[in-house]
Structure formats: structure tokens, C-alpha cells
Design a protein around this motif. Structure first.
Motif, short mmCIF file in Angstrom:
data_model
loop_
_atom_site.label_atom_id
_atom_site.label_comp_id
_atom_site.label_asym_id
_atom_site.label_seq_id
_atom_site.Cartn_x
_atom_site.Cartn_y
_atom_site.Cartn_z
N GLN A 1 0.83 -1.19 0.00
CA GLN A 1 0.00 0.00 0.00
C GLN A 1 0.87 1.25 0.00
O GLN A 1 1.92 1.29 0.64
N THR A 2 0.43 2.26 -0.76
CA THR A 2 1.20 3.50 -0.83
C THR A 2 1.05 4.32 0.44
O THR A 2 1.93 5.10 0.78
N ASN A 3 -0.07 4.16 1.16
CA ASN A 3 -0.37 4.97 2.35
C ASN A 3 -0.37 6.46 2.03
O ASN A 3 -0.18 7.29 2.92
N GLU A 4 -0.55 6.81 0.78
CA GLU A 4 -0.71 8.22 0.43
C GLU A 4 -2.10 8.69 0.86
O GLU A 4 -2.96 7.88 1.21
N ILE A 5 -2.33 10.00 0.87
CA ILE A 5 -3.63 10.51 1.28
C ILE A 5 -4.73 9.84 0.46
O ILE A 5 -5.75 9.41 1.00
N ASP A 6 -4.54 9.76 -0.86
CA ASP A 6 -5.41 8.92 -1.70
C ASP A 6 -4.76 7.55 -1.78
O ASP A 6 -3.96 7.27 -2.67
N ASN A 7 -5.10 6.70 -0.83
CA ASN A 7 -4.38 5.44 -0.67
C ASN A 7 -4.64 4.49 -1.84
O ASN A 7 -5.72 4.48 -2.43
N ALA A 8 -3.63 3.70 -2.17
CA ALA A 8 -3.75 2.73 -3.27
C ALA A 8 -2.90 1.51 -2.97
O ALA A 8 -1.92 1.59 -2.22
N ILE A 9 -3.26 0.39 -3.57
CA ILE A 9 -2.45 -0.83 -3.53
C ILE A 9 -1.67 -0.91 -4.82
O ILE A 9 -2.24 -0.86 -5.92
N VAL A 10 -0.35 -1.03 -4.71
CA VAL A 10 0.50 -1.25 -5.88
C VAL A 10 0.61 -2.75 -6.09
O VAL A 10 0.97 -3.50 -5.18
N HIS A 11 0.28 -3.20 -7.29
CA HIS A 11 0.36 -4.61 -7.65
C HIS A 11 1.59 -4.82 -8.53
O HIS A 11 1.71 -4.21 -9.59
N TYR A 12 2.50 -5.67 -8.06
CA TYR A 12 3.70 -6.03 -8.84
C TYR A 12 3.58 -7.47 -9.30
O TYR A 12 3.07 -8.34 -8.57
N VAL B 1 -10.98 -0.04 6.60
CA VAL B 1 -10.38 -1.23 5.99
C VAL B 1 -11.02 -1.44 4.63
O VAL B 1 -12.24 -1.26 4.46
N SER B 2 -10.21 -1.83 3.65
CA SER B 2 -10.70 -2.12 2.30
C SER B 2 -10.57 -3.61 2.02
O SER B 2 -9.60 -4.25 2.45
N SER B 3 -11.55 -4.15 1.30
CA SER B 3 -11.49 -5.55 0.86
C SER B 3 -11.44 -5.59 -0.65
O SER B 3 -12.11 -4.80 -1.34
N PHE B 4 -10.65 -6.52 -1.18
CA PHE B 4 -10.48 -6.69 -2.62
C PHE B 4 -10.67 -8.15 -2.99
O PHE B 4 -10.28 -9.05 -2.23
N ALA B 5 -11.19 -8.40 -4.18
CA ALA B 5 -11.15 -9.72 -4.78
C ALA B 5 -9.85 -9.84 -5.56
O ALA B 5 -9.42 -8.88 -6.21
N VAL B 6 -9.19 -11.00 -5.46
CA VAL B 6 -7.94 -11.25 -6.18
C VAL B 6 -8.25 -12.17 -7.35
O VAL B 6 -8.72 -13.30 -7.17
N GLY B 7 -8.03 -11.68 -8.58
CA GLY B 7 -8.30 -12.47 -9.76
C GLY B 7 -7.25 -13.53 -10.01
O GLY B 7 -6.20 -13.56 -9.35
N GLU B 8 -7.51 -14.42 -10.95
CA GLU B 8 -6.57 -15.49 -11.27
C GLU B 8 -5.23 -14.94 -11.75
O GLU B 8 -4.19 -15.58 -11.58
N ASP B 9 -5.26 -13.74 -12.36
CA ASP B 9 -4.02 -13.12 -12.80
C ASP B 9 -3.41 -12.21 -11.74
O ASP B 9 -2.45 -11.50 -12.01
N GLY B 10 -3.99 -12.23 -10.54
CA GLY B 10 -3.48 -11.42 -9.44
C GLY B 10 -4.05 -10.02 -9.39
O GLY B 10 -3.78 -9.29 -8.43
N ARG B 11 -4.83 -9.62 -10.40
CA ARG B 11 -5.37 -8.26 -10.40
C ARG B 11 -6.44 -8.11 -9.32
O ARG B 11 -7.17 -9.06 -9.00
N LEU B 12 -6.53 -6.89 -8.79
CA LEU B 12 -7.42 -6.61 -7.67
C LEU B 12 -8.67 -5.88 -8.13
O LEU B 12 -8.62 -5.02 -9.01
#
Length: 443
Positions: A41-52, A114-125
Motif C-alpha cells: 500500500q502507498t499509504n498516500e492521502i489517496d491510498n492505493a495498492i500497488v500490484h507487482y 479497511v478495504s477488501s479486494f477480490a484477487v483475480g486469477e491473474d493477481g489483479r485486484l
């Protein structure tokens, strides 16, 4: 030994939740990793998850950034009031995957959600829901910063840096929707009403929740931005004797253990001596589910502990790293190899990792340091007053081949290849936001 302090809701008999794990440890297969996914997670004010996406050789490729729908703290550090510093919440495990790897959960420390995400077969959120923990935001930022998940009861345990309501519960629906629960729990004691917690962990048995602590009262900052660890004793003026605000130093009550009830709620906490100052990080072994390692931030080393079926904790001797660069080392985050042979410990103050060998029922140093020091931009000083790049969360691949480490003040995520002697060799790095990022999880 257990402390006399016991706080929280009325205790009941805990429920056994998870089955026994296999005791046979597979041999590590260095550098045979087939690749996979990594999240931060970037923990920026507009928070985001970075997917590598991880390549077979350990290299990282950023796939995308997915909004959490919540707010991080940015570079501001609410636990000390510093305008810009790495490791904003003095915590760990702010991004986790469910055991079946179909869901990802992340805290939003800025707005206590707290945020919840579905994780796809290709790892995408895919973002499914955002839910407030129930704790109001006081001041510039909230402090929700660590999360653990119990799949048997679909319960999230969300830890906040500040209390008194350190732990809040959230239910997870089959569709990933989140519902805040009314229960609330504290790691404060009658004589320590302002403790700062660090990390929440569910024991592999599912019967106990463990919480680490770092300070017995909030830290303030020196003019140079470093945090103040020693304060005058109560009733004594300036120039008088000092006391450490680090937890478990010396009071033997830094590790909190809560029994888990049948519905996922918790009983009263029992507090244990972690055998070192600021028991920050708790990591269970993969093949000995009653055994865990604690990283002691002000104790400058690690201990090996056990928890029995009745929740009783026993802690072994503290094994320290080389502390010649100054005290405390702020040894905090841990990653344990899949064969339970090595512990990789992140030294926040020293800007590098050290490794330990798990030798039977004890620990011994393996490589100290295990990696070269990573320099920051020169603006951040650790508690020992050394200039630090502020390394925080780490994550080790399931085959033990590669370890990834956040260096917030250096704006780097570094990937290492593990070596047979416990040392680490850098193989890749990626640019990340300055000072704010937290949390690593992958598969």
C-alpha cells in the motif's frame, strides 16, 4: 511470566478453529521461484495498492495501482507527530491475503477504515468494499495499521496505534462486503492508559490473538525530528531521573494474548513478559504452530516463544545483533523461511537486515548484517540518532528464494536473493512513493 493485568471483555473458553499443520519442513529451493504477485500500500492521502508481478529471477514489474477507496496518512507520522517520516504507524501487517488467496485486505490509516479486494486469477485486484473500523479520527490522521483474518468466523481483527480501543472487529461477507462489529478491546493496563500497539496476529490454532506493543505512552519528537525515548519519571521535574517509554522495559507486560471465542469475539487479555523492550513483531513458524519469534525493537534482537493450548506463553532468551552503531537498533519486522531455518530481521535504525538461524529450540545469529546498508536522503534520524532510510515491512517468497524490503526514506522497494549462509544479495529494486509506503503481501 504473566502479568496481573487483565483487561477487555469477559473471558470465555476459546474455540479451536484451525487444524494442525504438517510438522515436516520442506527443504528450501533457492532461486527456483516461478514468479508470482506482490502487493504494497502507498499509504498516500489517496491510498492505493500497488500490484507487482514477480519474475522467476525475482525482478518486479508494476502492473497497476488500485485505489483502496480510503485515506492513508501520507508522509505524516501520527505516532510521533513528525511531519515526514517512514513507518507512519509503528506497525506491521497492514496488507494481508486470505489463506485461499482470493481476498486481500488493507488498512487505511488516515481515516481508520479497511478495504477488501477480490484477487483475480491473474493477481489483479477488484475493490469490493470499504468499512470504517468504528474508531473516530482525532487530529490529522487515524492510526488503523494492522489486520489479521480468521476465515473460520470471517472476522477481521483491526489494530490501531492509539487506544483505548486498540482492537476493533469487522465481519466479512461471502461477497467481500464488510460490516463493523461493536466489540472493542484494549492493550492498556490500569497504570498504562496510553500504550501504542504495533501488530495483531492470529495464532495458527485460531484460538488466540496476539498483539505486540512498542511504547507505554506516546513518543514526542526532538527538534531534529527524532523521537524521544526517555522521559522524566512521574512527579520528577526536568533534570531528574528518567524512565524509558518503551514497553516491556522493564515492566514485564509487553505481549498481550487474547483468547478467541466461538463467534470470533475475544476474551480478556493476559499480558506476558516478552523478555525485551518493545516487542514489535510476532511471526509464527510454518511447521511448529505453537512456536513464534518476536522482534524486539528496543531489545535489539529476537526471542523464540511458545504458546500452549491453554494460552500460556513461554519466552526464551534474547539473542541480540551487533549494537555498536547505537542503541536502540529498532529491530522490528521479521520474515521466516519456509523451512523454519532462518529469520530475516529488519533493523529500522541501521538501514539493513540481519538474519538468525533457528537451532532446535533456540536462536543464533547467522549473518549480521545480512545485507548492505541502504542510504536514505539524509533527512530522517532513528531513535539512536543515526541517519536512516527507514526500512519497514518485508516479505519472503513461499519457496524462500527472494525477500522484498521497503526502504521508505530511500523511495525504494529492494528485492534480495537469499543465500545459504543467511545473507542476502540484491537482485532488483523498484521506485516507490517517498516515506509513506507500508505493508507487503504476496503469493
Amino acid at each position: 511470566m504473566a502479568s496481573e493485568h487483565s483487561m477487555g471483555m469477559t473471558s470465555e473458553q476459546p474455540m479451536a478453529m484451525a487444524g494442525e499443520q504438517s510438522m515436516e519442513a520442506p527443504a528450501m529451493q533457492p532461486h527456483m521461484d516461478g514468479g508470482g504477485q506482490l502487493y504494497m500500500q502507498t499509504n498516500e492521502i489517496d491510498n492505493a495498492i500497488v500490484h507487482y508481478r514477480r519474475a522467476e529471477n525475482g525482478a518486479l514489474e508494476e502492473v497497476d495501482r488500485v485505489s483502496t477507496g480510503g485515506a492513508g496518512s501520507g508522509v505524516f507520522k501520527p505516532t510521533s507527530g513528525q511531519e515526514s517520516a517512514p513507518n507512519a504507524f509503528e506497525g506491521a501487517a497492514s496488507v494481508i491475503l486470505s489463506p485461499d488467496r482470493r481476498s486481500l485486505f488493507a488498512t487505511n490509516g488516515g481515516d481508520n477504515s479497511v478495504s477488501s479486494f477480490a484477487v483475480g486469477e491473474d493477481g489483479r485486484l477488484t475493490l469490493l468494499d470499504v468499512c470504517a473500523t468504528g474508531n473516530p479520527v482525532e487530529g490529522r490522521s487515524g492510526t488503523a495499521k494492522s489486520v489479521a483474518y480468521a476465515p473460520e468466523t470471517s472476522t477481521l481483527y483491526v489494530l490501531h496505534s492509539f487506544g483505548p480501543e486498540h482492537l476493533r472487529l469487522i465481519s466479512v461477507g461471502e461477497d467481500g462486503k464488510l460490516t463493523a462489529r461493536p466489540e472493542r478491546y484494549t492493550v492498556n493496563t490500569h497504570d498504562k492508559p496510553d500504550r501504542i500497539s504495533t501488530m495483531v496476529v492470529l495464532a495458527p490454532s485460531g484460538r488466540y490473538v496476539l498483539v505486540g506493543t512498542t511504547f507505554d505512552e506516546p513518543a514526542s519528537a526532538n527538534p531534529d525530528g527524532s523521537a524521544i525515548l526517555w522521559v522524566p519519571r512521574a512527579g520528577r521535574g526536568p533534570g531528574g531521573p528518567l524512565k524509558s517509554i518503551a514497553s516491556n522495559a522493564p515492566d514485564p507486560d509487553g505481549l498481550a494474548v487474547f483468547p478467541v471465542r466461538e463467534d470470533g469475539s475475544l476474551g480478556s487479555a493476559t499480558f506476558y513478559d516478552a523478555n525485551g523492550g518493545s516487542p514489535f513483531f510476532i511471526a509464527f513458524l510454518h511447521h511448529r504452530p505453537d512456536t513464534f519469534v518476536v522482534g524486539e525493537a528496543v531489545g535489539d534482537g529476537c526471542v523464540l516463544g511458545t504458546i500452549d493450548d491453554d494460552g500460556k506463553v513461554e519466552i526464551g532468551p534474547l539473542v541480540k545483533i551487533d549494537t555498536s552503531a547505537g542503541l536502540p537498533t529498532e529491530l522490528c519486522w521479521l520474515s521466516i523461511s519456509p523451512d523454519d531455518q532462518f529469520v530475516y530481521a529488519t533493523n529500522f535504525g541501521y538501514s539493513y537486515l540481519s538474519s538468525f538461524k533457528i537451532n532446535g529450540k533456540g536462536l543464533e545469529l547467522a549473518a549480521d548484517p545480512a545485507s548492505p546498508r541502504v542510504a536514505g536522503d539524509g533527512t530522517f534520524r532513528a531513535l539512536n540518532n543515526t541517519v536512516s532510510s527507514g526500512p519497514s515491512d518485508s516479505w519472503l517468497t513461499p519457496d524462500g528464494a527472494y525477500l522484498y524490503q521497503i526502504y521508505g526514506n530511500a523511495s525504494k522497494l529492494v528485492g534480495y536473493a537469499t543465500q545459504a549462509d543467511g545473507s542476502l544479495e540484491e537482485v532488483t529494486s523498484a521506485d516507490i512513493p517517498y516515506n509513506s509506503p507500508q505493508g507487503l503481501a504476496g503469493f
